[in-house]
Design an enzyme around this catalytic site. Structure first.
Site, mmCIF file in Angstrom:
data_model
loop_
_atom_site.group_PDB
_atom_site.id
_atom_site.type_symbol
_atom_site.label_atom_id
_atom_site.label_comp_id
_atom_site.label_asym_id
_atom_site.label_seq_id
_atom_site.Cartn_x
_atom_site.Cartn_y
_atom_site.Cartn_z
ATOM 1 N N GLN A 196 -1.252 -6.735 4.548
ATOM 2 C CA GLN A 196 -2.279 -6.101 3.717
ATOM 3 C C GLN A 196 -2.836 -4.865 4.448
ATOM 4 O O GLN A 196 -2.089 -4.228 5.174
ATOM 5 C CB GLN A 196 -3.391 -7.098 3.338
ATOM 6 C CG GLN A 196 -2.949 -8.165 2.346
ATOM 7 C CD GLN A 196 -2.170 -9.319 2.959
ATOM 8 O OE1 GLN A 196 -2.610 -9.942 3.908
ATOM 9 N NE2 GLN A 196 -1.005 -9.624 2.410
ATOM 10 N N GLY A 240 3.511 1.159 4.766
ATOM 11 C CA GLY A 240 4.771 1.362 5.479
ATOM 12 C C GLY A 240 4.776 0.620 6.812
ATOM 13 O O GLY A 240 5.485 1.008 7.752
ATOM 14 N N LYS A 241 3.990 -0.470 6.880
ATOM 15 C CA LYS A 241 3.899 -1.242 8.132
ATOM 16 C C LYS A 241 5.259 -1.788 8.537
ATOM 17 O O LYS A 241 5.629 -1.758 9.705
ATOM 18 C CB LYS A 241 2.912 -2.416 7.951
ATOM 19 C CG LYS A 241 1.496 -1.980 7.647
ATOM 20 C CD LYS A 241 0.577 -3.156 7.374
ATOM 21 C CE LYS A 241 0.866 -3.897 6.090
ATOM 22 N NZ LYS A 241 0.608 -3.143 4.854
ATOM 23 N N LYS A 262 5.174 8.669 4.537
ATOM 24 C CA LYS A 262 5.434 9.182 3.187
ATOM 25 C C LYS A 262 4.952 10.617 2.977
ATOM 26 O O LYS A 262 4.570 11.009 1.871
ATOM 27 C CB LYS A 262 4.859 8.224 2.140
ATOM 28 C CG LYS A 262 5.374 6.788 2.342
ATOM 29 C CD LYS A 262 5.099 5.841 1.215
ATOM 30 C CE LYS A 262 6.199 5.793 0.199
ATOM 31 N NZ LYS A 262 6.168 4.593 -0.662
ATOM 32 N N ASP A 298 0.568 -1.712 1.894
ATOM 33 C CA ASP A 298 1.795 -0.983 1.528
ATOM 34 C C ASP A 298 1.868 0.401 2.163
ATOM 35 O O ASP A 298 2.451 1.334 1.597
ATOM 36 C CB ASP A 298 1.911 -0.860 -0.010
ATOM 37 C CG ASP A 298 1.911 -2.216 -0.676
ATOM 38 O OD1 ASP A 298 2.465 -3.161 -0.087
ATOM 39 O OD2 ASP A 298 1.359 -2.326 -1.787
ATOM 40 N N GLY A 337 4.616 -7.787 1.350
ATOM 41 C CA GLY A 337 6.000 -7.363 1.136
ATOM 42 C C GLY A 337 6.245 -6.170 2.029
ATOM 43 O O GLY A 337 5.703 -5.090 1.777
ATOM 44 N N HIS A 338 6.957 -6.377 3.109
ATOM 45 C CA HIS A 338 7.192 -5.314 4.094
ATOM 46 C C HIS A 338 8.656 -4.883 4.004
ATOM 47 O O HIS A 338 9.556 -5.659 4.323
ATOM 48 C CB HIS A 338 6.840 -5.809 5.505
ATOM 49 C CG HIS A 338 5.395 -6.154 5.674
ATOM 50 N ND1 HIS A 338 4.859 -6.630 6.837
ATOM 51 C CD2 HIS A 338 4.353 -6.074 4.805
ATOM 52 C CE1 HIS A 338 3.563 -6.831 6.678
ATOM 53 N NE2 HIS A 338 3.235 -6.509 5.444
#
Ligand code: GDP
Ligand code: IMO
Ligand code: MG
Length: 434
Positions: free
Chosen positions: A224, A15-16, A331, A13, A40-41
């Site tokens: 991942q 930010g890929k 972020k 998670d 979940g991208h």
């Protein structure tokens, strides 16, 4: 003609999705090489939000070919749902997407047996996404799995399926796990799935080899993160695939000599979903503040993400495992409101500074992080379009992260949108993007 791997430098998670979407403008093909719909991208294009699970983020760029390679595990129902959602948004998915004939297939009974290891009282639960990922990879390594090529051949499929389903029913019965599957109906359902995905299925390793020979550029998208890698992560609190850079070669069937660069994606702090050690986790109201500011809730399961401080030793470790050429720090804006920001600069175990990453869960749990605290900037950073627009304290923070990790910061992200990104002029990353 650079081919690059873009992958998570922490516990996922990072930010890929956002970064792969941005970078894919410069590539002909984007390939996912491991994981499944546990990923979940999230990508924002203007007001439109996309959450990609199995399909590479490159699908959002017209003309970019998206490849789901052999190292991925595919739940065909989940895949078709995702395709349907993207088609509804107007994307010509079937034309753009190719699926490896060697990828392994997830069945609902994989989710049932996942309950066996997750539910046992005498074993700590991993806190998985309950998507059947681990049990599917177990079957792959156990040489009893069913691949997409098998699914597409009715005769082969029927014989493999009945034995595999029978194995799983036996396990369910032995462990007292409710079995509510109608196996014949399930077989028919999967045969219907096969017909729908067949037009996209091919030998994707061959496709990539030909494309690269023809001068096309490939971006390999990790799912991942390195600390969730089956070999290099915080075992057993990991996923069941090779998320690290080496996984791109086996997971896509490409030679290491074809890879020109590796880019690590890292938040300006760190998060983790599910169980497992987390040396720099913040249990105070500040951790809660970061979760709120960063909207740190899982894109797949909606679970609150655990939040903590940037972990220098962890990044040094993942940089070593992957050979990062450059880091993307995402972020940064989430830290805008903080007065001061601790960064972990060393690990202590039993009172002594240690080198590297401990192998056991017990040692990981006992790590005492050594922090250096940097001043915050208390200024919004989201409008910044170049490094010089950032407050001096934010620039100092980024320099400090580069010093601590030994890797350049080649790109900084200050918001979820494509244009909230700064690629640093003269960086290795800029050169790799070409
Ligand atoms: P992935 O799994 O690595 O693709 O990351 P996720 O999509 O699961 O989680 C990252 C979240 O952070 C998503 O909701 C993104 O839209 C969001 N995001 C990415 N970069 C930034 C950024 O620089 N600032 C902020 N505020 N949000 C970001
Ligand atoms: P992306 O690609 C964050 C975590 C789960 C659990 C462990 C094992 O969006 O970064 P699994 O279902 O894979 O067997 O669960 O791994 N996990 C992730 N955490 N981001 C992800 O993907 C993850 N995929 C799996 O929470 O701790
Ligand atoms: Mg994610």
């Amino acid at each position: 003609m650079s081919n690059i791997i873009v992958l998570g430098a922490q516990w996922g998670d990072e930010g890929k999705g956002k970064m792969v979407d941005l970078f894919s403008e410069k590539f002909d093909i984007v390939t996912r090489y491991q994981g499944g719909h546990n990923a979940g991208h999230t990508v924002y294009i203007g007001a439109q939000k996309y959450v990609l699970k199995l399909i590479p983020s490159g699908i959002l760029r017209p003309g970019v070919q998206a490849v789901i390679a052999n190292g991925v595990v595919i739940d065909p129902g989940a895949l078709l749902t995702e395709i349907g959602t993207l088609e509804k948004a107007g994307l010509p998915v079937v034309e753009q997407l190719k699926i490896s004939d060697r990828a392994h297939v997830i069945f609902p009974f994989h989710r049932i047996v996942e309950k066996m290891s997750e539910g046992r009282k005498d074993r700590t639960a991993i806190g998985t996404t309950s998507r059947g990922i681990g049990p599917c990879y177990e079957d792959k390594i156990g040489r009893r799995g069913i691949r997409i090529a098998d699914l597409c051949d009715r005769e082969i499929f029927r014989s493999l399926f009945s034995v595999l389903a029978d194995d799983k029913k036996t396990i369910a019965e032995a462990f007292g796990i409710p079995w509510d599957l109608d196996v014949d109906a399930l077989r028919d359902e999967y045969e219907a799935f096969a017909e729908r995905i067949r037009p996209m299925v091919c030998d994707t390793s061959l496709l990539l080899a030909k494309a690269m020979r023809g001068g096309q550029r490939v971006l390999f998208e990790g799912a991942q993160g390195t600390m969730l890698d089956i070999d290099h992560g915080t075992y057993p609190f990991v996923t069941s695939s090779s998320a690290a850079a080496g996984g791109a070669c086996t997971g896509a069937g490409v030679p290491p000599t074809r890879i020109n660069g590796v880019i690590g994606i890292s938040k300006a702090y760190i998060t983790r979903v599910g169980g497992g050690p987390f040396p720099t986790e913040d249990h105070t109201a500040v951790g809660e503040q970061i979760r709120k500011a960063g909207k740190e809730f899982g894109a797949v399961t909606g679970r609150p993400r655990r939040c903590g401080w940037f972990d220098g030793p962890l990044l040094q470790y993942t940089a070593a495992v992957n050979g990062f050429d450059s880091l993307v720090i995402t972020k940064l804006d989430v830290l805008d409101e903080l007065d001061e920001i601790p960064v972990c600069v060393a690990y202590k175990l039993d009172g002594k500074v240690i080198e590297g990453m401990p192998a056991t869960n017990d040692m990981m749990e006992r790590i005492e992080p050594v922090y250096e605290t940097l001043p915050g900037w208390r200024t919004p950073t989201s409008g910044a379009t170049k490094l010089e627009d950032l407050p001096a304290a934010a620039r100092r923070y980024l320099d400090f992260l580069a010093e601590q990790t030994g890797v350049e910061v080649g790109c900084v992200s200050v918001g979820p949108e494509r244009n909230e990104t700064m690629i640093i002029p003269g960086s290795k990353l800029e050169k790799l993007l070409g």
